[in-house]
Design an enzyme around this catalytic site. Structure first.
Site, PDB file in Angstrom:
ATOM      1  N   CYS A 135      -0.819   8.986 -36.000  1.00 29.32           N
ATOM      2  CA  CYS A 135       0.501   8.164 -35.641  1.00 29.32           C
ATOM      3  C   CYS A 135      -0.174   6.778 -34.726  1.00 29.32           C
ATOM      4  O   CYS A 135       0.728   5.757 -35.079  1.00 29.32           O
ATOM      5  CB  CYS A 135       1.180   9.179 -34.461  1.00 29.32           C
ATOM      6  SG  CYS A 135       0.259   9.456 -33.045  1.00 29.32           S
TER       7      CYS A 135
ATOM      8  N   HIS B  45       1.380  11.155 -28.702  1.00 26.39           N
ATOM      9  CA  HIS B  45       2.174  10.883 -29.957  1.00 26.39           C
ATOM     10  C   HIS B  45       2.465   9.444 -29.768  1.00 26.39           C
ATOM     11  O   HIS B  45       2.115   8.810 -28.487  1.00 26.39           O
ATOM     12  CB  HIS B  45       3.628  11.619 -30.038  1.00 26.39           C
ATOM     13  CG  HIS B  45       4.055  11.188 -31.283  1.00 26.39           C
ATOM     14  ND1 HIS B  45       3.584  11.304 -32.315  1.00 26.39           N
ATOM     15  CD2 HIS B  45       5.360  10.868 -31.525  1.00 26.39           C
ATOM     16  CE1 HIS B  45       4.440  10.943 -33.388  1.00 26.39           C
ATOM     17  NE2 HIS B  45       5.489  10.722 -32.605  1.00 26.39           N
TER      18      HIS B  45
ATOM     19  N   ASP C 151       9.679   6.111 -35.236  1.00 30.70           N
ATOM     20  CA  ASP C 151       8.860   7.195 -35.338  1.00 30.70           C
ATOM     21  C   ASP C 151       8.852   7.795 -36.580  1.00 30.70           C
ATOM     22  O   ASP C 151       9.805   8.369 -37.140  1.00 30.70           O
ATOM     23  CB  ASP C 151       9.342   8.114 -34.003  1.00 30.70           C
ATOM     24  CG  ASP C 151       8.572   9.323 -34.013  1.00 30.70           C
ATOM     25  OD1 ASP C 151       7.522   9.502 -34.844  1.00 30.70           O
ATOM     26  OD2 ASP C 151       8.819  10.432 -33.141  1.00 30.70           O
TER      27      ASP C 151
END
Length: 210
Positions: free
Chosen positions: A21, A74, A91
């Site tokens: 990520c 994250h 996201d």
């Protein structure tokens, strides 16, 4: 990355590698800087983690039903609007829209720390996008097993590094104030600062099973 109308490409046209990520967000920032689709000053990179590296997030593609995914960390991209209600979250791992309003993301994905075990309470490191692009480096060693094999396949492009550094990911994941770049917030502090009415998130109480 093929440009679409708006700030970013469609979700399908973004550079994306599962479980990377931080690099996905770096590539998205790089695209926006190159294409000048929005002033880079409006963009903030947000690392979500805690001292235990156990943070729940809801509405993730790898989740099941209304159960959260527990990440070690994250990373999302936040575009700060002129009004808090117009701020957007990007996201690529979320089931929510891309982009999604921060108000909705707070209510559906972040929720609240009020009803969960303190070991799972979230902290957020907020870094200006230009600072992230300039300083972030990862040699991907955190994604290798002891025998050198990959835990998850790496992105096809070379590792991101700077002239001075090959690996500083831990400085971004760290939620110790004064370490690394940006500013560290508790979840409540983050919601008060960036969400116009944080009651929308606290009303969606997190599962008491955590």
């Amino acid at each position: 990355m093929e440009r679409e109308d708006g700030t970013t490409p469609s979700r399908e046209n973004c550079v994306y590698t599962s479980c990377y990520c931080e690099e996905n967000v770096w590539k998205l920032c790089e695209f926006i800087r190159t294409e000048r689709t929005v002033p880079l000053e409006e963009l903030l990179v947000v690392f979500i983690s805690n001292e235990n590296r156990t943070v729940p997030l809801w509405k993730q593609k790898s989740g099941r039903g209304d159960h959260p995914v527990i990440w070690d960390y994250h990373v999302i991209l936040l575009q700060v609007g002129h009004q808090p209600s117009s701020s957007l979250v990007y996201d690529l791992d979320s089931e929510l829209a891309f982009p999604c309003s921060l108000t909705l993301y707070a209510a559906e994905a972040l929720r609240s720390d009020s009803h969960i075990n303190p070991a799972y309470h979230r902290k957020l490191r907020v870094i200006p996008a230009h600072c992230f692009l300039l300083n972030f480096a990862s040699d991907r060693s955190h994604m290798k097993n002891s025998d050198g094999s990959w835990k998850m396949p790496p992105p096809p492009y070379p590792p991101i590094c700077t002239p001075e550094c090959q690996m500083n990911l831990d400085d971004f994941i760290s939620m110790i104030a004064g370490v690394g770049w940006g500013e560290v917030f508790t979840l409540d502090h983050f919601l008060r600062k960036y969400v116009e009415d944080s009651s929308s998130s606290s009303s969606a109480a997190a599962s008491s099973s955590l």
